[in-house]
Design a protein around this motif. Sequence first.
Motif, short mmCIF file in Angstrom:
data_model
loop_
_atom_site.label_atom_id
_atom_site.label_comp_id
_atom_site.label_asym_id
_atom_site.label_seq_id
_atom_site.Cartn_x
_atom_site.Cartn_y
_atom_site.Cartn_z
N TRP A 271 0.70 -0.81 0.05
CA TRP A 271 -0.56 -0.16 -0.07
C TRP A 271 0.51 1.49 0.46
CZ3 TRP A 271 -4.13 -1.46 -2.30
CH2 TRP A 271 -4.83 -2.97 -1.41
N LEU A 272 1.71 1.38 0.62
CA LEU A 272 3.00 2.30 0.71
C LEU A 272 4.20 2.41 0.15
CD1 LEU A 272 2.22 3.64 4.40
CD2 LEU A 272 1.28 4.37 2.52
N GLY A 273 4.54 0.94 -0.02
CA GLY A 273 5.62 0.81 -0.58
C GLY A 273 6.60 1.48 0.47
N LEU A 274 8.57 1.37 0.18
CA LEU A 274 9.22 1.98 -0.04
C LEU A 274 9.52 3.46 0.80
CD1 LEU A 274 11.81 -0.48 -0.68
CD2 LEU A 274 10.47 -0.97 1.09
N GLY A 275 8.39 4.33 -0.11
CA GLY A 275 8.38 5.47 -0.49
C GLY A 275 9.84 6.28 -1.66
N ILE A 276 9.69 7.40 -1.89
CA ILE A 276 10.20 7.95 -2.93
C ILE A 276 11.50 8.08 -3.11
CG2 ILE A 276 10.02 10.09 -2.35
CD1 ILE A 276 9.86 11.27 -4.79
N ASN A 277 11.73 7.75 -4.01
CA ASN A 277 13.74 7.19 -4.06
C ASN A 277 14.26 6.27 -3.01
OD1 ASN A 277 13.93 8.41 -6.40
ND2 ASN A 277 15.30 10.03 -6.31
N ALA A 278 13.47 5.46 -2.54
CA ALA A 278 14.79 4.41 -1.37
C ALA A 278 15.23 3.23 -1.40
CB ALA A 278 13.33 3.98 -0.91
N ASP A 279 16.56 3.39 -2.09
CA ASP A 279 17.82 2.61 -2.01
C ASP A 279 16.99 1.19 -2.11
OD1 ASP A 279 18.89 4.45 -3.38
OD2 ASP A 279 19.76 4.17 -1.08
N TYR A 280 16.61 -0.32 -3.10
CA TYR A 280 16.87 -1.12 -2.88
C TYR A 280 17.55 -2.56 -3.83
CZ TYR A 280 13.86 -1.29 -6.76
OH TYR A 280 13.41 -0.53 -8.27
N LEU A 281 17.43 -3.21 -3.07
CA LEU A 281 17.78 -4.54 -4.61
C LEU A 281 16.92 -5.70 -4.71
CD1 LEU A 281 21.46 -4.99 -2.82
CD2 LEU A 281 20.58 -3.86 -4.48
N VAL A 282 17.24 -5.49 -6.06
CA VAL A 282 15.94 -7.34 -6.05
C VAL A 282 17.41 -8.15 -6.21
CG1 VAL A 282 15.01 -7.94 -8.53
CG2 VAL A 282 14.67 -5.63 -7.84
N VAL A 283 17.42 -9.10 -5.79
CA VAL A 283 18.25 -10.32 -5.16
C VAL A 283 17.39 -11.51 -5.98
CG1 VAL A 283 19.68 -12.12 -3.52
CG2 VAL A 283 19.10 -9.33 -2.81
N THR A 284 18.00 -11.86 -6.92
CA THR A 284 17.04 -13.01 -7.50
C THR A 284 18.60 -14.63 -7.02
OG1 THR A 284 18.65 -12.83 -9.30
CG2 THR A 284 16.40 -12.46 -9.36
N GLU A 285 17.89 -15.71 -7.31
CA GLU A 285 18.45 -17.16 -7.33
C GLU A 285 19.74 -16.88 -8.11
OE1 GLU A 285 17.94 -21.99 -7.18
OE2 GLU A 285 16.34 -20.79 -7.24
N SER A 286 19.86 -16.41 -8.84
CA SER A 286 20.89 -16.70 -10.40
C SER A 286 22.23 -15.57 -10.24
CB SER A 286 20.59 -16.19 -11.32
OG SER A 286 20.09 -15.50 -11.97
N TYR A 287 21.47 -14.05 -9.25
CA TYR A 287 22.26 -13.12 -9.17
C TYR A 287 22.17 -12.75 -7.40
CZ TYR A 287 24.95 -9.17 -10.21
OH TYR A 287 26.07 -7.70 -10.02
N PRO A 288 22.88 -12.82 -6.75
CA PRO A 288 22.64 -13.20 -5.19
C PRO A 288 23.02 -11.51 -4.61
CG PRO A 288 24.74 -14.53 -5.67
CD PRO A 288 23.35 -14.52 -6.90
N HIS A 289 24.47 -10.79 -5.25
CA HIS A 289 24.56 -9.44 -5.44
C HIS A 289 23.99 -8.21 -5.64
CE1 HIS A 289 28.98 -10.48 -5.00
NE2 HIS A 289 28.26 -10.91 -6.02
N GLY A 290 22.39 -9.09 -6.37
CA GLY A 290 20.87 -8.40 -6.47
C GLY A 290 21.36 -6.33 -7.68
N PHE A 291 20.24 -6.83 -8.19
CA PHE A 291 20.01 -5.51 -8.88
C PHE A 291 19.71 -4.13 -8.51
CE2 PHE A 291 19.50 -9.58 -11.18
CZ PHE A 291 20.22 -9.39 -12.28
#
Length: 398
Positions: A271-291
């Motif tokens: 509903w609120l999300g992380l907020g505007i321009n919040a830093d985050y990483l999309v971590v996948t199984e094949s790329y654990p360092h995250g996008f």
Amino acid sequence: MYRTKWMQGILWAGLVWFLLGIAWAPTNKIYQQGLVLLLWVPVLIATWSARRLLWDIGRFNPLFCGALLLCLLWAASSMIWSTAEAPLRELKRVLYVVLFLLAFPLIQAARPEVIGQALRLAYIGLSLAALFSFYVFYVEPLRDVGVRISGIGQLDHPILGSYVMGLAVVWGLQFIPRNALGRVCWGGLLALPIIFIVLGQSRGAAIALLICACSMPLWAAGRQSWFIAGLMALLAIIGFVVFEPWVMARGVSHRPEIFLESLEMIGRHPWLGLGINADYLVVTESYPHGFAHSHNGFTHAAIELGIPGLLLLAGVWFFAAVIAWRERSSLEGRLLLSTMLVASAALQFDAASIWGAPRAEWFLIWLPIGLALALVTKAVGVVGVKVRANSEQRANDE
């Protein structure tokens, strides 16, 4: 005030600086300072004098303008819960977006031909920037053409630079000269950004350009549209055969995994999300360092602003597309529609910085919305002329 020649001259210079400075400004700092001087401050000064115009625009198209206003307000409000390091700085960036968008109705209402002229000039300037990039990147240091190109200025990212060049191509296609010599010269300029896209090895930009060109017969009547669509399809087939190793080497670039993980991230803060321009990483199984982002403009919006932010942005985009389709018979409508086709493809694959400082992503998200506002302003002016004409006719009859 916004109709005065000196103010319109400054606003026109600001729009051209936005379109061309992305490539030709020596540094990003100078690019940003130029925007402050030529766009943000002049628009801030002129907006009060245009308050009646802005009110009429909102009343004329309440769905588009209402969705846009709510989207901006929701983004600004999200600084309250944003995990960004400096939430107040993000509020300033929302203000930059507002000022940028306001520039389009201010220019359109006073000098309706200027925006089209600016896009034609941008096509020429960006094509020459592509040519200069070839020299700076390949000739001067003697690099192999298999290395992905890095453009000059703020087009140094091969993918985002390729999308901007894709926009230059579709703008150029709307201004093809009538005489034979002019068409030859224009075609030579068109080849430069297309070559940039090939050397940038951006499959998303190539697909976006192909979709736009091949769909032209649906929204731009005439044999010329069919010729362009057929030529682009032929070039795409030849390009795939010649560059097949480059096209297939990177597979799907983790995009399905990124998308699925992005949906899970949205589900954690729906509903609120992380907020505007919040830093985050999309971590996948094949790329654990995250996008660093979701590689999709709409899932990125949902991660930052929640489902309400996603729906508002999607609503703005949908209503802008409706405006473009309704006005497809005009030059301004075709410019908007072609821009939105390229930008829509870009938002699916790569662009995901919506609220950052002005850079290449602004060409893909805020420029189309600004062009849509200009078209609404044009419609308001046409209606106003008809109303005045009818009033004068009734007065004469009486």
